[in-house]
Design a protein around this motif. Structure first.
Motif, PDB file in Angstrom:
ATOM      1  N   PHE A 191       0.817  -1.211   0.000  1.00  0.00           N
ATOM      2  CA  PHE A 191       0.000   0.000   0.000  1.00  0.00           C
ATOM      3  C   PHE A 191       0.854   1.265   0.000  1.00  0.00           C
ATOM      4  N   SER A 192       2.041   1.179   0.551  1.00  0.00           N
ATOM      5  CA  SER A 192       3.087   2.213   0.411  1.00  0.00           C
ATOM      6  C   SER A 192       2.653   3.607   0.855  1.00  0.00           C
ATOM      7  N   ILE A 193       2.261   3.733   2.123  1.00  0.00           N
ATOM      8  CA  ILE A 193       1.925   5.055   2.652  1.00  0.00           C
ATOM      9  C   ILE A 193       3.174   5.931   2.658  1.00  0.00           C
ATOM     10  N   MET A 194       3.078   7.076   1.993  1.00  0.00           N
ATOM     11  CA  MET A 194       4.178   8.034   1.953  1.00  0.00           C
ATOM     12  C   MET A 194       3.820   9.248   2.814  1.00  0.00           C
ATOM     13  N   PRO A 195       4.812   9.849   3.480  1.00  0.00           N
ATOM     14  CA  PRO A 195       4.555  10.996   4.361  1.00  0.00           C
ATOM     15  C   PRO A 195       4.410  12.294   3.565  1.00  0.00           C
ATOM     16  N   SER A 196       3.239  12.488   2.985  1.00  0.00           N
ATOM     17  CA  SER A 196       3.017  13.555   2.007  1.00  0.00           C
ATOM     18  C   SER A 196       2.643  14.890   2.620  1.00  0.00           C
ATOM     19  N   GLY A 197       2.386  14.936   3.935  1.00  0.00           N
ATOM     20  CA  GLY A 197       2.054  16.190   4.579  1.00  0.00           C
ATOM     21  C   GLY A 197       0.666  16.694   4.225  1.00  0.00           C
ATOM     22  N   LEU A 198       0.402  17.960   4.554  1.00  0.00           N
ATOM     23  CA  LEU A 198      -0.916  18.549   4.314  1.00  0.00           C
ATOM     24  C   LEU A 198      -0.790  20.038   4.044  1.00  0.00           C
ATOM     25  N   ARG A 199      -1.882  20.626   3.592  1.00  0.00           N
ATOM     26  CA  ARG A 199      -1.977  22.079   3.423  1.00  0.00           C
ATOM     27  C   ARG A 199      -3.115  22.570   4.317  1.00  0.00           C
ATOM     28  N   GLY A 203      -3.220  28.222   3.779  1.00  0.00           N
ATOM     29  CA  GLY A 203      -2.198  28.107   2.754  1.00  0.00           C
ATOM     30  C   GLY A 203      -0.841  27.638   3.238  1.00  0.00           C
ATOM     31  N   ILE A 204      -0.707  27.366   4.532  1.00  0.00           N
ATOM     32  CA  ILE A 204       0.569  26.889   5.072  1.00  0.00           C
ATOM     33  C   ILE A 204       0.676  25.368   4.888  1.00  0.00           C
ATOM     34  N   PHE A 205       1.838  24.914   4.441  1.00  0.00           N
ATOM     35  CA  PHE A 205       2.097  23.480   4.276  1.00  0.00           C
ATOM     36  C   PHE A 205       2.846  22.958   5.492  1.00  0.00           C
ATOM     37  N   ARG A 206       2.468  21.753   5.931  1.00  0.00           N
ATOM     38  CA  ARG A 206       3.092  21.193   7.122  1.00  0.00           C
ATOM     39  C   ARG A 206       3.248  19.678   7.020  1.00  0.00           C
ATOM     40  N   ASP A 207       4.248  19.170   7.740  1.00  0.00           N
ATOM     41  CA  ASP A 207       4.370  17.755   8.103  1.00  0.00           C
ATOM     42  C   ASP A 207       4.845  16.833   6.982  1.00  0.00           C
ATOM     43  N   MET A 208       5.461  17.356   5.936  1.00  0.00           N
ATOM     44  CA  MET A 208       6.055  16.443   4.963  1.00  0.00           C
ATOM     45  C   MET A 208       7.133  15.602   5.645  1.00  0.00           C
ATOM     46  N   SER A 241     -12.438  14.492  12.083  1.00  0.00           N
ATOM     47  CA  SER A 241     -13.353  15.287  11.276  1.00  0.00           C
ATOM     48  C   SER A 241     -12.657  16.620  11.009  1.00  0.00           C
ATOM     49  N   ASP A 242     -12.435  16.936   9.728  1.00  0.00           N
ATOM     50  CA  ASP A 242     -11.637  18.113   9.379  1.00  0.00           C
ATOM     51  C   ASP A 242     -12.403  19.080   8.484  1.00  0.00           C
ATOM     52  N   ASN A 243     -11.986  20.328   8.580  1.00  0.00           N
ATOM     53  CA  ASN A 243     -12.486  21.377   7.704  1.00  0.00           C
ATOM     54  C   ASN A 243     -12.243  20.965   6.244  1.00  0.00           C
ATOM     55  N   LYS A 244     -13.270  21.085   5.417  1.00  0.00           N
ATOM     56  CA  LYS A 244     -13.157  20.668   4.017  1.00  0.00           C
ATOM     57  C   LYS A 244     -12.153  21.489   3.204  1.00  0.00           C
ATOM     58  N   GLU A 245     -11.690  22.594   3.772  1.00  0.00           N
ATOM     59  CA  GLU A 245     -10.720  23.424   3.058  1.00  0.00           C
ATOM     60  C   GLU A 245      -9.282  22.971   3.274  1.00  0.00           C
ATOM     61  N   HIS A 246      -9.057  21.998   4.154  1.00  0.00           N
ATOM     62  CA  HIS A 246      -7.726  21.429   4.284  1.00  0.00           C
ATOM     63  C   HIS A 246      -7.301  20.793   2.959  1.00  0.00           C
ATOM     64  N   GLY A 247      -6.006  20.747   2.734  1.00  0.00           N
ATOM     65  CA  GLY A 247      -5.467  20.044   1.576  1.00  0.00           C
ATOM     66  C   GLY A 247      -4.892  18.711   1.998  1.00  0.00           C
ATOM     67  N   PHE A 248      -5.588  17.619   1.658  1.00  0.00           N
ATOM     68  CA  PHE A 248      -5.147  16.264   1.996  1.00  0.00           C
ATOM     69  C   PHE A 248      -4.925  15.458   0.724  1.00  0.00           C
ATOM     70  N   SER A 249      -4.246  14.333   0.885  1.00  0.00           N
ATOM     71  CA  SER A 249      -4.012  13.431  -0.244  1.00  0.00           C
ATOM     72  C   SER A 249      -5.271  12.623  -0.566  1.00  0.00           C
ATOM     73  N   VAL A 250      -5.243  11.996  -1.742  1.00  0.00           N
ATOM     74  CA  VAL A 250      -6.363  11.153  -2.196  1.00  0.00           C
ATOM     75  C   VAL A 250      -5.833   9.801  -2.622  1.00  0.00           C
ATOM     76  N   ARG A 251      -6.407   8.758  -2.053  1.00  0.00           N
ATOM     77  CA  ARG A 251      -6.249   7.377  -2.545  1.00  0.00           C
ATOM     78  C   ARG A 251      -7.601   6.947  -3.094  1.00  0.00           C
ATOM     79  N   CYS A 252      -7.614   6.379  -4.274  1.00  0.00           N
ATOM     80  CA  CYS A 252      -8.865   5.971  -4.904  1.00  0.00           C
ATOM     81  C   CYS A 252      -9.078   4.460  -4.718  1.00  0.00           C
TER      82      CYS A 252
END
Length: 255
Positions: A191-199, A203-208, A241-252
């Motif tokens: 499944f290879s979870i990568m530490p991609s961080g968030l926005r 507009g601040i990016f964190r946690d890569m 439960s997060d604010n929908k304006e966060h920038g998260f990754s997507v796995r389909c």
């Protein structure tokens, strides 16, 4: 990977060969009966020929790319039947590895399809290539290619439960490289979870290199939706439960 395809044409040729062996055995006494017996044991059933089905013998390693399979003459129908393989996104030509876990096909990479309200970490395009894009929830709902979709809250829960839940699931699903201080996983399911961080919404990016964050398709209210976070130090996979304006990754997940 060893793949064999049975179709109507190949069976027809075997029938012709079978007839020739029988004639040879009857008319020339050339030992054809033994050969006919062996051929009958190896021939595929006739109903497989009628539907041009594919018999696939899998190895432990998936194909490296779509070209690897297409070079052998196998198209998307065959690739879709594999427990692991390559998906080509017809929208932009990008390819994604997928794996089958608990009878569900999951992308084994974060998607990197550019939409509105999607970002590369730190606004650096190279990070999109390595980690995929970060999406608002509305954009995440539209990010997956045809035949695939954003997984729901329950589907995420089932995946992690199957892999061992909490810290055990994190260890087995995380990539073997790329995590801060080499706190990597074993990637036992591919499944290879990568530490991609968030926005963050501001507009601040964190946690890569320190965390992975994904949206689910399940809303928690008009302004929030359920998400999953894979941590770094403690290695837990938690639900928020997060604010929908966060920038998260997507796995389909395949529909």
């Amino acid at each position: 990977m060893k793949i064999s395809i049975y179709n109507g044409r190949s069976v027809s040729r075997k029938n012709i060969f079978l007839t020739m062996l029988i004639l040879c055995a009857v008319l020339a006494g050339c030992g054809g009966s033994a050969a006919v017996s062996k051929l009958n044991a190896e021939s595929p059933p006739q109903n497989e020929a009628a539907v041009s089905s594919a018999e696939i013998m899998e190895s432990d390693e998936p194909a490296e790319s779509m070209e690897d399979l297409e070079a052998l003459g196998y198209g998307e129908r065959v690739i879709a039947s594999l427990p692991s393989g390559i998906l080509a996104d017809s929208r932009d030509g990008k390819e994604y590895r997928y794996v089958k876990i608990d009878n569900k096909k999951w992308m084994a990479e974060n998607i990197n399809f550019e939409t509105g309200e999607s970002w590369c970490y730190g606004d650096d395009e190279s990070n999109c290539g390595e980690y995929g894009r970060l999406y608002s929830w509305d954009a995440a709902m539209k990010a997956c290619p045809a035949g695939w979709r954003l997984p729901g809250r329950e589907e995420w829960a089932n995946l992690f439960s199957y892999a061992g839940d909490h810290g055990e699931a994190s260890r087995k699903l995380k990539s073997q490289t790329g995590w801060r201080d080499d706190i990597n996983g074993t990637d036992e399911f591919g499944f290879s979870i990568m530490p991609s961080g968030l926005r963050l919404p501001d507009g601040i990016f964190r946690d890569m290199r320190g965390g992975a964050y994904w949206w689910s398709a399940t809303e928690e209210g008009s302004g929030s939706a359920w998400s999953r976070h894979a941590g770094w130090v403690f290695g837990m996979i938690d639900e928020y439960s997060d604010n929908k304006e966060h920038g998260f990754s997507v796995r389909c997940i395949q529909e």
